[in-house]
Design a protein around this motif. Structure first.
Motif, PDB file in Angstrom:
ATOM      1  N   MET A   1       0.848  -1.195   0.000  1.00 39.00           N
ATOM      2  CA  MET A   1       0.000   0.000   0.000  1.00 39.00           C
ATOM      3  C   MET A   1       0.882   1.243   0.000  1.00 39.00           C
ATOM      4  SD  MET A   1      -2.857   1.077   2.829  1.00 39.00           S
ATOM      5  CE  MET A   1      -3.825   2.564   2.633  1.00 39.00           C
ATOM      6  N   GLU A   2       0.603   2.183  -0.899  1.00 38.65           N
ATOM      7  CA  GLU A   2       1.400   3.397  -0.993  1.00 38.65           C
ATOM      8  C   GLU A   2       0.528   4.630  -0.818  1.00 38.65           C
ATOM      9  OE1 GLU A   2       3.936   3.881  -4.296  1.00 38.65           O
ATOM     10  OE2 GLU A   2       5.249   2.211  -3.756  1.00 38.65           O
ATOM     11  N   LEU A   3       1.085   5.616  -0.124  1.00 39.18           N
ATOM     12  CA  LEU A   3       0.398   6.892   0.061  1.00 39.18           C
ATOM     13  C   LEU A   3       1.341   8.029  -0.299  1.00 39.18           C
ATOM     14  CD1 LEU A   3      -1.504   6.446   3.454  1.00 39.18           C
ATOM     15  CD2 LEU A   3      -2.480   6.418   1.164  1.00 39.18           C
ATOM     16  N   LYS A   4       0.765   9.094  -0.850  1.00 36.87           N
ATOM     17  CA  LYS A   4       1.574  10.254  -1.213  1.00 36.87           C
ATOM     18  C   LYS A   4       1.846  11.095   0.019  1.00 36.87           C
ATOM     19  CE  LYS A   4      -0.177  10.374  -5.939  1.00 36.87           C
ATOM     20  NZ  LYS A   4      -0.960  11.133  -6.952  1.00 36.87           N
ATOM     21  N   VAL A   5       3.032  11.705   0.048  1.00 35.60           N
ATOM     22  CA  VAL A   5       3.432  12.533   1.189  1.00 35.60           C
ATOM     23  C   VAL A   5       3.039  13.984   0.907  1.00 35.60           C
ATOM     24  CG1 VAL A   5       5.352  13.322   2.614  1.00 35.60           C
ATOM     25  CG2 VAL A   5       5.364  10.996   1.682  1.00 35.60           C
ATOM     26  N   LEU A   6       2.378  14.602   1.875  1.00 33.91           N
ATOM     27  CA  LEU A   6       1.952  15.996   1.751  1.00 33.91           C
ATOM     28  C   LEU A   6       2.852  16.910   2.573  1.00 33.91           C
ATOM     29  CD1 LEU A   6      -1.901  15.463   2.270  1.00 33.91           C
ATOM     30  CD2 LEU A   6      -0.633  15.407   0.110  1.00 33.91           C
ATOM     31  N   ASP A   7       2.903  18.189   2.200  1.00 32.62           N
ATOM     32  CA  ASP A   7       3.625  19.159   3.014  1.00 32.62           C
ATOM     33  C   ASP A   7       2.637  19.868   3.936  1.00 32.62           C
ATOM     34  OD1 ASP A   7       2.259  20.988   1.456  1.00 32.62           O
ATOM     35  OD2 ASP A   7       3.990  21.540   0.231  1.00 32.62           O
ATOM     36  N   ILE A   8       3.130  20.815   4.738  1.00 34.89           N
ATOM     37  CA  ILE A   8       2.264  21.454   5.737  1.00 34.89           C
ATOM     38  C   ILE A   8       1.223  22.371   5.094  1.00 34.89           C
ATOM     39  CG2 ILE A   8       3.947  21.313   7.599  1.00 34.89           C
ATOM     40  CD1 ILE A   8       4.618  24.254   7.092  1.00 34.89           C
ATOM     41  N   LYS A   9       1.335  22.601   3.778  1.00 35.63           N
ATOM     42  CA  LYS A   9       0.335  23.394   3.064  1.00 35.63           C
ATOM     43  C   LYS A   9      -0.693  22.508   2.368  1.00 35.63           C
ATOM     44  CE  LYS A   9       3.236  27.459   2.458  1.00 35.63           C
ATOM     45  NZ  LYS A   9       3.796  28.443   1.487  1.00 35.63           N
ATOM     46  N   GLY A  10      -0.576  21.181   2.593  1.00 40.46           N
ATOM     47  CA  GLY A  10      -1.546  20.251   2.030  1.00 40.46           C
ATOM     48  C   GLY A  10      -1.279  19.864   0.591  1.00 40.46           C
ATOM     49  N   LYS A  11      -0.122  20.236   0.073  1.00 47.52           N
ATOM     50  CA  LYS A  11       0.209  19.929  -1.322  1.00 47.52           C
ATOM     51  C   LYS A  11       1.139  18.724  -1.398  1.00 47.52           C
ATOM     52  CE  LYS A  11      -0.343  24.721  -2.823  1.00 47.52           C
ATOM     53  NZ  LYS A  11       0.291  25.893  -3.459  1.00 47.52           N
ATOM     54  N   GLU A  12       1.073  18.007  -2.499  1.00 54.83           N
ATOM     55  CA  GLU A  12       1.907  16.823  -2.675  1.00 54.83           C
ATOM     56  C   GLU A  12       3.372  17.220  -2.844  1.00 54.83           C
ATOM     57  OE1 GLU A  12       0.435  14.446  -5.843  1.00 54.83           O
ATOM     58  OE2 GLU A  12      -1.559  14.183  -4.953  1.00 54.83           O
ATOM     59  N   THR A  13       4.238  16.471  -2.226  1.00 50.02           N
ATOM     60  CA  THR A  13       5.674  16.764  -2.296  1.00 50.02           C
ATOM     61  C   THR A  13       6.363  16.003  -3.427  1.00 50.02           C
ATOM     62  OG1 THR A  13       6.179  14.964  -0.742  1.00 50.02           O
ATOM     63  CG2 THR A  13       5.774  17.148   0.196  1.00 50.02           C
ATOM     64  N   GLY A  14       5.631  15.080  -4.040  1.00 46.43           N
ATOM     65  CA  GLY A  14       6.239  14.251  -5.080  1.00 46.43           C
ATOM     66  C   GLY A  14       6.810  12.966  -4.528  1.00 46.43           C
ATOM     67  N   LYS A  15       6.813  12.835  -3.221  1.00 44.61           N
ATOM     68  CA  LYS A  15       7.308  11.613  -2.573  1.00 44.61           C
ATOM     69  C   LYS A  15       6.129  10.723  -2.206  1.00 44.61           C
ATOM     70  CE  LYS A  15       9.404  13.857   0.710  1.00 44.61           C
ATOM     71  NZ  LYS A  15      10.178  14.102   1.953  1.00 44.61           N
ATOM     72  N   SER A  16       6.407   9.457  -1.997  1.00 42.47           N
ATOM     73  CA  SER A  16       5.386   8.514  -1.528  1.00 42.47           C
ATOM     74  C   SER A  16       6.041   7.530  -0.574  1.00 42.47           C
ATOM     75  CB  SER A  16       4.732   7.775  -2.697  1.00 42.47           C
ATOM     76  OG  SER A  16       5.688   7.006  -3.387  1.00 42.47           O
ATOM     77  N   VAL A  17       5.235   6.944   0.282  1.00 42.85           N
ATOM     78  CA  VAL A  17       5.754   5.966   1.249  1.00 42.85           C
ATOM     79  C   VAL A  17       4.993   4.655   1.082  1.00 42.85           C
ATOM     80  CG1 VAL A  17       6.503   7.647   2.967  1.00 42.85           C
ATOM     81  CG2 VAL A  17       4.164   6.825   3.005  1.00 42.85           C
ATOM     82  N   SER A  18       5.689   3.580   1.330  1.00 38.51           N
ATOM     83  CA  SER A  18       5.083   2.252   1.242  1.00 38.51           C
ATOM     84  C   SER A  18       4.709   1.783   2.639  1.00 38.51           C
ATOM     85  CB  SER A  18       6.070   1.278   0.586  1.00 38.51           C
ATOM     86  OG  SER A  18       5.498  -0.005   0.494  1.00 38.51           O
TER      87      SER A  18
END
Length: 209
Positions: A1-18
């Motif tokens: 299962m993978e989820l995208k990583v968000l920054d403190i402004k709620g925008k995607e950082t381009g990273k994801s975690v498994s």
């Protein structure tokens, strides 16, 4: 299962975690969750309730009427529970409501609660952040950026962060905990689970034992 990583402004950082499927995608055990939530709530009870029995009531101990010949039931004391102002029968006494639950059962409960949140798409992954000083406004802006203004949100930190904790303390619908403080009650009670990047590995380590 993978989820995208968000920054403190709620925008995607381009990273994801498994995320480990053995923790975030198991078949939830409702009974295990029930037991840990019950244990958590039981531990919150003070257990200091107390009522007076007939031996603790202040009053005369004389026999209030003769034993026979009155046409009514015999009575030996004004402090009897059948009289107004008398002691209470089987009233509450101070007690400890805590009970033991096996560690394996508690880990199963947490995994089940987290898996339920994952199944409902109610988990967000947030990059690690910190505040220069405790400020409720900063945390309020973070909650708004994530779209959680009207939702109960549980933020899970990898390590304790005093400024982040103090910034969230005045918000009723936001709660900040570390991995070691995580409980099934907090997970189930929250509408959204927000995991910081540094917490994911520690959560998986704690719940995989």
């Amino acid at each position: 299962m993978e989820l995208k990583v968000l920054d403190i402004k709620g925008k995607e950082t381009g990273k994801s975690v498994s995320l480990d499927d053995s923790i975030f995608a198991i078949e939830a055990s409702g009974h295990a969750i029930y037991l840990e939530v019950k244990q958590y709530l039981a531990a919150q009870r003070q257990g200091t309730h107390k009522s007076k029995e007939r031996g603790e009531i202040a009053g005369s101990t004389r026999k209030i009427k003769k034993q026979k010949g009155t046409g009514t039931a015999r009575a030996g004391s004004i402090k009897s529970p059948v009289f107004r102002g008398g002691g209470r029968i089987f009233g509450p006494k101070p007690r400890n409501y805590r009970f033991k639950l096996n560690k394996a059962q508690k880990r199963l409960a947490k995994r089940s609660a987290i898996s339920m949140k994952a199944k409902e798409n109610n988990i967000k992954v947030l990059e690690d952040f910190s505040f220069e000083a405790p400020k409720t406004k900063s945390f309020t802006e973070l909650v708004s950026a994530l779209g959680l203004e009207n939702k109960k949100a549980l933020f899970v930190l990898g390590d304790s962060n005093k400024n982040v904790y103090l910034s969230s303390r005045n918000l009723q619908k936001a709660k900040v905990v570390t991995c070691s403080e995580l409980s099934s009650y907090d997970i189930v009670n929250a509408n959204q689970l927000v995991l910081l990047e540094s917490s994911i590995e520690k959560v998986q380590e704690l719940l995989s034992k």
